[in-house]
Design a protein around this motif. Structure first.
Motif, PDB file in Angstrom:
ATOM      1  N   UNK A  66       0.842  -1.198   0.000  1.00  0.00           N
ATOM      2  CA  UNK A  66       0.000   0.000   0.000  1.00  0.00           C
ATOM      3  C   UNK A  66       0.877   1.248   0.000  1.00  0.00           C
ATOM      4  N   UNK A  67       0.289   2.348  -0.437  1.00  0.00           N
ATOM      5  CA  UNK A  67       1.031   3.600  -0.540  1.00  0.00           C
ATOM      6  C   UNK A  67       0.272   4.698   0.193  1.00  0.00           C
ATOM      7  N   UNK A  68       0.817   5.134   1.302  1.00  0.00           N
ATOM      8  CA  UNK A  68       0.242   6.280   2.018  1.00  0.00           C
ATOM      9  C   UNK A  68       0.738   7.531   1.313  1.00  0.00           C
ATOM     10  N   UNK A  69      -0.217   8.420   0.951  1.00  0.00           N
ATOM     11  CA  UNK A  69       0.188   9.568   0.146  1.00  0.00           C
ATOM     12  C   UNK A  69      -0.702  10.776   0.400  1.00  0.00           C
ATOM     13  N   UNK A  70      -0.141  11.916   0.057  1.00  0.00           N
ATOM     14  CA  UNK A  70      -0.846  13.187   0.166  1.00  0.00           C
ATOM     15  C   UNK A  70      -0.699  13.882  -1.186  1.00  0.00           C
ATOM     16  N   UNK A  96     -17.324   6.908  -6.713  1.00  0.00           N
ATOM     17  CA  UNK A  96     -17.269   5.782  -7.635  1.00  0.00           C
ATOM     18  C   UNK A  96     -16.189   4.760  -7.259  1.00  0.00           C
ATOM     19  N   UNK A  97     -15.397   5.054  -6.231  1.00  0.00           N
ATOM     20  CA  UNK A  97     -14.364   4.108  -5.802  1.00  0.00           C
ATOM     21  C   UNK A  97     -14.998   2.858  -5.205  1.00  0.00           C
ATOM     22  N   UNK A  98     -14.332   1.742  -5.363  1.00  0.00           N
ATOM     23  CA  UNK A  98     -14.811   0.471  -4.827  1.00  0.00           C
ATOM     24  C   UNK A  98     -14.977   0.559  -3.315  1.00  0.00           C
ATOM     25  N   UNK A  99     -16.152   0.195  -2.829  1.00  0.00           N
ATOM     26  CA  UNK A  99     -16.397   0.147  -1.390  1.00  0.00           C
ATOM     27  C   UNK A  99     -16.553   1.502  -0.721  1.00  0.00           C
ATOM     28  N   UNK A 100     -16.805   2.548  -1.499  1.00  0.00           N
ATOM     29  CA  UNK A 100     -16.936   3.903  -0.931  1.00  0.00           C
ATOM     30  C   UNK A 100     -17.954   3.927   0.211  1.00  0.00           C
ATOM     31  N   UNK A 101     -17.531   4.495   1.341  1.00  0.00           N
ATOM     32  CA  UNK A 101     -18.416   4.734   2.485  1.00  0.00           C
ATOM     33  C   UNK A 101     -18.090   6.111   3.054  1.00  0.00           C
ATOM     34  N   UNK A 102     -19.059   7.010   3.028  1.00  0.00           N
ATOM     35  CA  UNK A 102     -18.855   8.359   3.572  1.00  0.00           C
ATOM     36  C   UNK A 102     -18.638   8.283   5.078  1.00  0.00           C
ATOM     37  N   UNK A 117     -11.684   1.026  -1.083  1.00  0.00           N
ATOM     38  CA  UNK A 117     -10.631   0.026  -1.253  1.00  0.00           C
ATOM     39  C   UNK A 117      -9.778   0.337  -2.464  1.00  0.00           C
ATOM     40  N   UNK A 118      -8.497   0.059  -2.334  1.00  0.00           N
ATOM     41  CA  UNK A 118      -7.557   0.121  -3.452  1.00  0.00           C
ATOM     42  C   UNK A 118      -6.907  -1.242  -3.551  1.00  0.00           C
ATOM     43  N   UNK A 119      -7.133  -1.924  -4.653  1.00  0.00           N
ATOM     44  CA  UNK A 119      -6.556  -3.260  -4.850  1.00  0.00           C
ATOM     45  C   UNK A 119      -6.829  -4.182  -3.664  1.00  0.00           C
ATOM     46  N   UNK A 120      -8.035  -4.076  -3.120  1.00  0.00           N
ATOM     47  CA  UNK A 120      -8.440  -4.932  -2.011  1.00  0.00           C
ATOM     48  C   UNK A 120      -8.015  -4.455  -0.637  1.00  0.00           C
ATOM     49  N   UNK A 121      -7.277  -3.360  -0.569  1.00  0.00           N
ATOM     50  CA  UNK A 121      -6.822  -2.825   0.721  1.00  0.00           C
ATOM     51  C   UNK A 121      -7.728  -1.684   1.143  1.00  0.00           C
ATOM     52  N   UNK A 122      -8.304  -1.750   2.346  1.00  0.00           N
ATOM     53  CA  UNK A 122      -9.137  -0.640   2.823  1.00  0.00           C
ATOM     54  C   UNK A 122      -8.278   0.606   3.091  1.00  0.00           C
ATOM     55  N   UNK A 123      -8.753   1.748   2.591  1.00  0.00           N
ATOM     56  CA  UNK A 123      -8.068   3.023   2.780  1.00  0.00           C
ATOM     57  C   UNK A 123      -8.980   4.006   3.479  1.00  0.00           C
ATOM     58  N   UNK A 142      -4.521  10.064   1.707  1.00  0.00           N
ATOM     59  CA  UNK A 142      -4.961   8.668   1.587  1.00  0.00           C
ATOM     60  C   UNK A 142      -3.955   7.770   2.293  1.00  0.00           C
ATOM     61  N   UNK A 143      -4.469   6.991   3.240  1.00  0.00           N
ATOM     62  CA  UNK A 143      -3.598   6.046   3.939  1.00  0.00           C
ATOM     63  C   UNK A 143      -4.355   4.748   4.170  1.00  0.00           C
ATOM     64  N   UNK A 144      -3.620   3.631   4.312  1.00  0.00           N
ATOM     65  CA  UNK A 144      -4.294   2.383   4.629  1.00  0.00           C
ATOM     66  C   UNK A 144      -5.097   2.548   5.924  1.00  0.00           C
ATOM     67  N   UNK A 145      -6.290   1.973   5.944  1.00  0.00           N
ATOM     68  CA  UNK A 145      -7.117   2.074   7.151  1.00  0.00           C
ATOM     69  C   UNK A 145      -6.413   1.435   8.349  1.00  0.00           C
TER      70      UNK A 145
END
Length: 170
Positions: A66-70, A96-102, A117-123, A142-145
């Motif tokens: 995963x890539x934590x980024x700003x 429109x992102x996979x698994x979007x939850x406000x 999710x990004x490539x199956x990783x929750x962010x 954006x960082x891994x959850x």
């Protein structure tokens, strides 16, 4: 290496992670902010929009997948209505992102928090927007959850984002 020397080195690395000394200028100098020295600039575009992306190093094995980024994006807009359209478009892309939850508007108007999710990783994402000098400014963190680096690393990431936001809001 002695235990004392190891502790001093660890403390110095932690302090370096919270030092804000890298000054960034965008949009011909009309937008500026500071980032921690430990953040790594991994992408920069010129033109319209102008984009700067920073990797926030995760010292744990989580970083291998995963890539934590700003990301800071600056786009010229003609007026407040164009800014509002820019924000609406960016928000629609996020939805429109996979698994979007406000997760609400934690920082007030023109701010959004959500998970996806990004490539199956929750962010965990945080987005904030400003309108200044006919520019739409977007800060996206954006960082891994969950990171094996732990809660202290996640809190440091969030603090870094908050500090960038404070300098952008000036």
């Amino acid at each position: 290496m002695s235990l004392t020397r190891s502790l001093i080195l660890a403390a110095a690395l932690l302090l370096a992670g919270t030092a804000y000394a890298t000054e960034v200028s965008m949009a011909g100098g009309s937008v500026g902010f500071s980032t921690p020295d430990s953040w790594v600039s991994i992408m920069e575009t010129q033109g319209d929009p102008e984009v700067r992306v920073f990797q926030v190093p995760d010292p744990s094995p989580t970083a291998a997948s995963s890539l934590a980024r700003v990301t800071v994006t600056v786009k010229q807009v003609s007026d407040l209505a164009a800014f509002e359209r820019y924000v609406a478009s960016a928000t629609q892309r996020a939805k429109s992102l996979t698994g979007y939850q406000a997760a609400g508007n934690p920082y007030g108007p023109n701010s959004y928090a959500y998970t996806a999710s990004e490539n199956g990783t929750p962010y965990r994402y945080s987005e904030r927007y400003w309108f200044a000098n006919n520019h739409a400014i977007q800060l996206r963190c954006a960082r891994p959850a969950r990171s094996e680096a732990g809660a202290a690393w996640a809190a440091g990431f969030d603090k870094g984002c908050d500090t960038v936001a404070a300098s952008l809001a000036r």
